[in-house]
Design a protein around this motif. Structure first.
Motif, short mmCIF file in Angstrom:
data_model
loop_
_atom_site.label_atom_id
_atom_site.label_comp_id
_atom_site.label_asym_id
_atom_site.label_seq_id
_atom_site.Cartn_x
_atom_site.Cartn_y
_atom_site.Cartn_z
N ALA A 132 0.81 -1.23 0.00
CA ALA A 132 0.00 0.00 0.00
C ALA A 132 0.83 1.27 0.00
CB ALA A 132 -0.95 0.00 1.20
N GLY A 133 1.83 1.33 -0.89
CA GLY A 133 2.62 2.54 -1.04
C GLY A 133 3.65 2.79 0.03
N ALA A 134 3.94 1.81 0.87
CA ALA A 134 4.96 2.00 1.91
C ALA A 134 6.31 2.30 1.26
CB ALA A 134 5.08 0.74 2.76
N PRO A 135 7.07 3.26 1.78
CA PRO A 135 8.37 3.58 1.19
C PRO A 135 9.39 2.49 1.47
CG PRO A 135 8.05 4.81 3.22
CD PRO A 135 6.76 4.10 2.95
N PHE A 136 10.26 2.26 0.49
CA PHE A 136 11.34 1.30 0.75
C PHE A 136 12.37 1.94 1.67
CE2 PHE A 136 12.95 3.55 -2.94
CZ PHE A 136 14.32 3.62 -2.73
#
Length: 286
Positions: free
Chosen positions: A259-263
């Motif tokens: 869900a769009g979590a940043p790496f």
């Protein structure tokens, strides 16, 4: 008889081995009160902790049953998984990296490894040692397991894309990188780890129990990543039949989980969240 215990020089943590009174030969390793490993000396092929069983399934499926493999374990604990590989895949070659030399000595003294097991232990920080593995190991590892904890938390420097990029050259063309991720409500840390693995390798899946996936409690998410298609046609059935059933999340469902979590990079990495003490009041599955 007093329980075997030791204060670990590298971290100052306190390690203790406790035998199950109802099952002689069955031991749990605690570090600062956190259960970190479970070993049954008579049945090394039996895995007591839920998340360890989920790693064991990847070991079972990465090659034909009984076929020797090359395995790398970052984080040694009581050497549960190296024992499992030696028992289920005789002739396998294994490398273990463990920071706490005192811990390895404690485990080997009281829970000796099986004779003939080809298990080499390298001492030091997992990230530093990973950068120094011999070139002959590159492209040979069928399984690389990342199960690194300092007490109850995973240190930040072994959660970043830069760290995982050190490990990918080790993988065989169809090798699997397996990461144990501990997280709690909301799963922000786990989502970031999955986003990071997806940035580094093209094929990623996770396994966890449904309650954990809904962010209802603290627990473990096991992530699998590979340069090739994961050989997991049998994994859903295996997970469903475990004492603590779990499910596989992959494909479009995994994208929704992230869900769009940043790496995560070295600049943004943080340790895994600390668990509540009540998390560790349960025993390994019988």
């Amino acid at each position: 008889m007093p329980e075997p215990e030791r204060t670990l020089a590298a971290s100052g943590h306190h390690a203790r081995l406790e035998e199950d009174r109802g099952r002689p030969g069955s031991w749990t390793l605690y570090v600062d009160g956190t259960p970190q490993s479970h070993v049954d000396l008579e049945r090394p092929e039996w895995l007591g902790f839920e998340y360890v069983r989920r790693i064991g399934h990847a070991i079972d499926l990465v090659a034909e049953p009984g076929e020797p493999i090359t395995a790398v374990h970052l984080g040694g604990g009581a050497l549960t998984l190296p024992r499992y590989v030696a028992a289920t895949r005789p002739g396998s070659r294994q490398q273990v990296v463990e920071l706490e030399s005192d811990l390895v000595e404690l485990v080997r003294e009281h829970l000796p490894l099986p004779r003939g097991a080809q298990i080499r232990v390298r001492h030091g920080d997992a990230r530093e040692v990973a950068g120094r593995f011999p070139r002959g190991l590159h492209g040979r590892a069928d399984i690389v397991v990342v199960d690194i904890f300092s007490g109850a938390r995973t240190p930040a420097h072994v959660t970043s894309a830069e760290f995982y990029e050190l490990l990918t050259p080790l993988l065989a063309p169809r090798g699997i990188l397996v990461v144990n991720i501990a997280d709690g409500a909301g799963l922000a840390f786990a989502r970031g780890q999955v986003a990071t693995l997806s940035r580094v390798l093209p094929e990623v899946a996770i396994a966890a129990d449904p309650g954990m996936l809904k962010g209802r409690r603290f627990g473990n998410v096991v992530a699998y990543a590979s340069p090739d298609e994961l050989p997991f046609a049998q994994l859903p059935r295996r997970l469903a039949s475990d004492p603590a059933p779990a499910k596989v999340v992959a494909g479009a469902e995994l994208h929704r989980f992230v869900a769009g979590a940043p790496f995560v990079t070295d600049a943004t990495a943080v340790p895994s969240p600390p668990p509540a003490r009540s998390v560790f009041l349960t025993k390994p599955n019988a």
